[in-house]
Design a protein around this motif. Sequence first.
Motif, PDB file in Angstrom:
ATOM      1  N   ASN A   1       0.834  -1.199   0.000  1.00 32.63           N
ATOM      2  CA  ASN A   1       0.000   0.000   0.000  1.00 32.63           C
ATOM      3  C   ASN A   1       0.874   1.256   0.000  1.00 32.63           C
ATOM      4  O   ASN A   1       0.600   2.217  -0.723  1.00 32.63           O
ATOM      5  N   PHE A   2       1.935   1.244   0.797  1.00 34.00           N
ATOM      6  CA  PHE A   2       2.852   2.385   0.828  1.00 34.00           C
ATOM      7  C   PHE A   2       3.442   2.629  -0.557  1.00 34.00           C
ATOM      8  O   PHE A   2       3.452   3.758  -1.045  1.00 34.00           O
ATOM      9  N   ILE A   3       3.957   1.573  -1.189  1.00 30.77           N
ATOM     10  CA  ILE A   3       4.567   1.707  -2.522  1.00 30.77           C
ATOM     11  C   ILE A   3       3.551   2.257  -3.521  1.00 30.77           C
ATOM     12  O   ILE A   3       3.869   3.132  -4.334  1.00 30.77           O
ATOM     13  N   GLN A   4       2.317   1.761  -3.454  1.00 31.70           N
ATOM     14  CA  GLN A   4       1.282   2.231  -4.379  1.00 31.70           C
ATOM     15  C   GLN A   4       1.048   3.732  -4.204  1.00 31.70           C
ATOM     16  O   GLN A   4       0.973   4.476  -5.181  1.00 31.70           O
ATOM     17  N   VAL A   5       0.935   4.181  -2.975  1.00 34.04           N
ATOM     18  CA  VAL A   5       0.704   5.605  -2.721  1.00 34.04           C
ATOM     19  C   VAL A   5       1.940   6.420  -3.102  1.00 34.04           C
ATOM     20  O   VAL A   5       1.827   7.468  -3.740  1.00 34.04           O
ATOM     21  N   ALA A   6       3.123   5.938  -2.738  1.00 34.49           N
ATOM     22  CA  ALA A   6       4.358   6.659  -3.052  1.00 34.49           C
ATOM     23  C   ALA A   6       4.520   6.859  -4.554  1.00 34.49           C
ATOM     24  O   ALA A   6       4.959   7.927  -4.999  1.00 34.49           O
TER      25      ALA A   6
ATOM     26  N   GLY B   1       7.012  14.135  -9.531  1.00 33.27           N
ATOM     27  CA  GLY B   1       8.438  14.357  -9.327  1.00 33.27           C
ATOM     28  C   GLY B   1       8.782  15.432  -8.322  1.00 33.27           C
ATOM     29  O   GLY B   1       9.702  15.272  -7.524  1.00 33.27           O
ATOM     30  N   ASN B   2       8.066  16.539  -8.327  1.00 34.72           N
ATOM     31  CA  ASN B   2       8.376  17.630  -7.420  1.00 34.72           C
ATOM     32  C   ASN B   2       8.095  17.264  -5.968  1.00 34.72           C
ATOM     33  O   ASN B   2       8.869  17.591  -5.077  1.00 34.72           O
ATOM     34  N   LYS B   3       6.987  16.610  -5.725  1.00 36.84           N
ATOM     35  CA  LYS B   3       6.610  16.275  -4.349  1.00 36.84           C
ATOM     36  C   LYS B   3       7.507  15.207  -3.744  1.00 36.84           C
ATOM     37  O   LYS B   3       7.636  15.121  -2.529  1.00 36.84           O
ATOM     38  N   ARG B   4       8.119  14.404  -4.542  1.00 36.60           N
ATOM     39  CA  ARG B   4       8.965  13.323  -4.039  1.00 36.60           C
ATOM     40  C   ARG B   4      10.157  13.837  -3.228  1.00 36.60           C
ATOM     41  O   ARG B   4      10.640  13.151  -2.347  1.00 36.60           O
ATOM     42  N   TYR B   5      10.601  15.036  -3.547  1.00 39.50           N
ATOM     43  CA  TYR B   5      11.791  15.607  -2.907  1.00 39.50           C
ATOM     44  C   TYR B   5      11.464  16.809  -2.012  1.00 39.50           C
ATOM     45  O   TYR B   5      12.367  17.394  -1.424  1.00 39.50           O
TER      46      TYR B   5
ATOM     47  N   GLY C   1       8.483  18.232   4.249  1.00 41.09           N
ATOM     48  CA  GLY C   1       7.225  18.538   4.919  1.00 41.09           C
ATOM     49  C   GLY C   1       6.232  17.406   5.032  1.00 41.09           C
ATOM     50  O   GLY C   1       5.222  17.552   5.699  1.00 41.09           O
ATOM     51  N   VAL C   2       6.481  16.272   4.421  1.00 41.06           N
ATOM     52  CA  VAL C   2       5.518  15.171   4.508  1.00 41.06           C
ATOM     53  C   VAL C   2       5.510  14.559   5.905  1.00 41.06           C
ATOM     54  O   VAL C   2       4.475  14.125   6.394  1.00 41.06           O
ATOM     55  N   CYS C   3       6.671  14.569   6.560  1.00 43.71           N
ATOM     56  CA  CYS C   3       6.804  14.054   7.926  1.00 43.71           C
ATOM     57  C   CYS C   3       7.842  14.945   8.608  1.00 43.71           C
ATOM     58  O   CYS C   3       9.047  14.685   8.503  1.00 43.71           O
TER      59      CYS C   3
ATOM     60  N   ARG D   1      -0.343   7.014   5.428  1.00 48.94           N
ATOM     61  CA  ARG D   1      -1.338   8.064   5.722  1.00 48.94           C
ATOM     62  C   ARG D   1      -0.756   9.442   5.485  1.00 48.94           C
ATOM     63  O   ARG D   1      -1.433  10.332   4.949  1.00 48.94           O
ATOM     64  N   GLN D   2       0.494   9.639   5.845  1.00 47.31           N
ATOM     65  CA  GLN D   2       1.133  10.931   5.614  1.00 47.31           C
ATOM     66  C   GLN D   2       1.258  11.226   4.113  1.00 47.31           C
ATOM     67  O   GLN D   2       0.991  12.354   3.681  1.00 47.31           O
ATOM     68  N   LEU D   3       1.641  10.231   3.343  1.00 49.76           N
ATOM     69  CA  LEU D   3       1.733  10.428   1.899  1.00 49.76           C
ATOM     70  C   LEU D   3       0.373  10.698   1.283  1.00 49.76           C
ATOM     71  O   LEU D   3       0.236  11.527   0.376  1.00 49.76           O
ATOM     72  N   GLU D   4      -0.649   9.998   1.772  1.00 54.69           N
ATOM     73  CA  GLU D   4      -2.000  10.226   1.261  1.00 54.69           C
ATOM     74  C   GLU D   4      -2.428  11.673   1.533  1.00 54.69           C
ATOM     75  O   GLU D   4      -3.016  12.328   0.658  1.00 54.69           O
ATOM     76  N   ALA D   5      -2.138  12.176   2.712  1.00 54.52           N
ATOM     77  CA  ALA D   5      -2.451  13.570   3.030  1.00 54.52           C
ATOM     78  C   ALA D   5      -1.633  14.511   2.151  1.00 54.52           C
ATOM     79  O   ALA D   5      -2.130  15.554   1.714  1.00 54.52           O
ATOM     80  N   TRP D   6      -0.393  14.132   1.892  1.00 52.82           N
ATOM     81  CA  TRP D   6       0.498  14.911   1.048  1.00 52.82           C
ATOM     82  C   TRP D   6      -0.042  15.006  -0.376  1.00 52.82           C
ATOM     83  O   TRP D   6       0.082  16.039  -1.024  1.00 52.82           O
ATOM     84  N   LEU D   7      -0.658  13.931  -0.828  1.00 49.35           N
ATOM     85  CA  LEU D   7      -1.263  13.940  -2.161  1.00 49.35           C
ATOM     86  C   LEU D   7      -2.451  14.899  -2.233  1.00 49.35           C
ATOM     87  O   LEU D   7      -2.765  15.421  -3.291  1.00 49.35           O
ATOM     88  N   GLY D   8      -3.093  15.069  -1.058  1.00 51.06           N
ATOM     89  CA  GLY D   8      -4.204  16.010  -0.956  1.00 51.06           C
ATOM     90  C   GLY D   8      -5.401  15.563  -1.722  1.00 51.06           C
ATOM     91  O   GLY D   8      -6.291  16.227  -2.103  1.00 51.06           O
TER      92      GLY D   8
END
Length: 142
Positions: free
Chosen positions: A18-23, A28-32, A35-37, A135-142
């Motif tokens: 699930n983490f890999i799928q969300v990640a 590209g910009n958000k990956r680096y 602020g996600v954690c 969950r943090q990445l999901e929130a990051w995706l907005g």
Amino acid sequence: MDENINRLFTELTAAYANFIQVANQLDGNKRYQAGVCGEWSPKDVISHLVGWDQSLKALIVAPDEFEPPYEVDNFNARSVASRKDLDWAAVIDEMETNFEELRQALALVKPEMPIYRRVISWLPGRREDYELHTRQLEAWLG
């Protein structure tokens, strides 16, 4: 693989997938972007996860040489710093390779081994770590 370890690893594998799928949904910009954690970027989060999975694997394959990560913040900082020069694809590749190696190591753990209880207690924490960061990445995706 031991029945208890198999059950716990199956749960961890689901959280990992699930983490890999969300990640992989991050552009590209958000990956680096920090602020996600806290101050970590998503790439830093992956570096952190890889470090902990490697530590669990080290406990299994070399228990006599294993040094527990008592200083969690320092351990996390070292995990992130050691991968700072890697790009996204490289940390994802390291995560996937390391996770497979962890699976192989877990297959060797038997109830009669001195490390058994520690491994059993550590696996739910690994799952929870993946779930938290998902969950943090999901929130990051907005």
